[in-house]
Enzyme design. Sequence first.
Site, PDB file in Angstrom:
ATOM      1  N   CYS A  97     -74.585   8.267  86.363  1.00 24.39           N
ATOM      2  CA  CYS A  97     -75.997   8.532  86.087  1.00 24.39           C
ATOM      3  C   CYS A  97     -76.600   7.372  85.287  1.00 24.39           C
ATOM      4  CB  CYS A  97     -76.161   9.880  85.394  1.00 24.39           C
ATOM      5  SG  CYS A  97     -77.875  10.505  85.448  1.00 24.39           S
ATOM      6  N   HIS A 184     -73.554  13.801  88.865  1.00 22.80           N
ATOM      7  CA  HIS A 184     -72.584  14.073  87.800  1.00 22.80           C
ATOM      8  C   HIS A 184     -71.355  14.829  88.309  1.00 22.80           C
ATOM      9  CE1 HIS A 184     -75.017  12.945  84.222  1.00 22.80           C
ATOM     10  NE2 HIS A 184     -76.040  13.247  84.997  1.00 22.80           N
ATOM     11  N   GLU A 186     -68.791  15.376  86.639  1.00 24.47           N
ATOM     12  CA  GLU A 186     -68.245  16.101  85.487  1.00 24.47           C
ATOM     13  C   GLU A 186     -68.979  17.406  85.188  1.00 24.47           C
ATOM     14  OE1 GLU A 186     -71.527  13.750  83.387  1.00 24.47           O
ATOM     15  OE2 GLU A 186     -70.439  13.781  85.295  1.00 24.47           O
TER      16      GLU A 186
END
Length: 235
Positions: A97, A184, A186
């Site tokens: 990002c 993302h 994660e």
Amino acid sequence: MKICVLDNDVIDPEVAPTYTSYGAMFERLLGAAGAHDWSFDRFDTMQGQYPASFDDYDAVLLTGSRADSFSQAPWVLALRAQVVLLLQARKKLLGICFGHQLIALCMGAKVGRAPQGWGTGRMTYQWHNHPLSQPQDRTEISLLASHQDQVLELPEGATLLASNAFCPVAAFVVEQHVLCVQPHPEFVEDYSAFLLGKRRALLGEALYIRSIDSLALGHDGAQMARMMVAFVEGT
């Protein structure tokens, strides 16, 4: 493998007890993806924290941030100066990002506000052929996104990995030393839902509802993490 994590934001205190930091979220994600013998050192770049030397690290991971990669904030300028040096040294870099945008900016690419507005929720991207560990019979990858800035052109010397109409440069790779991803891997659904709730008024009701509903469709964060592990390990 020894990984330097440049943590570029602070998680909201309301959910910090659960998620700790973006760096910690990556440690959990990559550990589950096979990075069992990796060690991680986290540095808070907003507080000017960096390792004395990057030489001992096999790779450097730059997390996301609510900040703009093109900001003139002193800590962002200092981070960009560090990334320029890391690129010159051909240190293996992972950017997510904000990290993806900042690395692209340091490579001379244009980065700015996404002309379509916020990219949120589960987004699906066309996966372009590249010898990472994405199964060859898959042509798409879906990940959780949260960004209002994006890379507006592919950096010189980079190979495009993922794109869609909203985000034409969603992921790219530079030979064996840079891997950058706009969404993302994660993120988990509950964290995405929390961010969407915090920005509900800003996003508008239609985008908020559409983004919340998309979270039920699942995502390929674990698959992207396996690609990141393979990239760092050179397998």
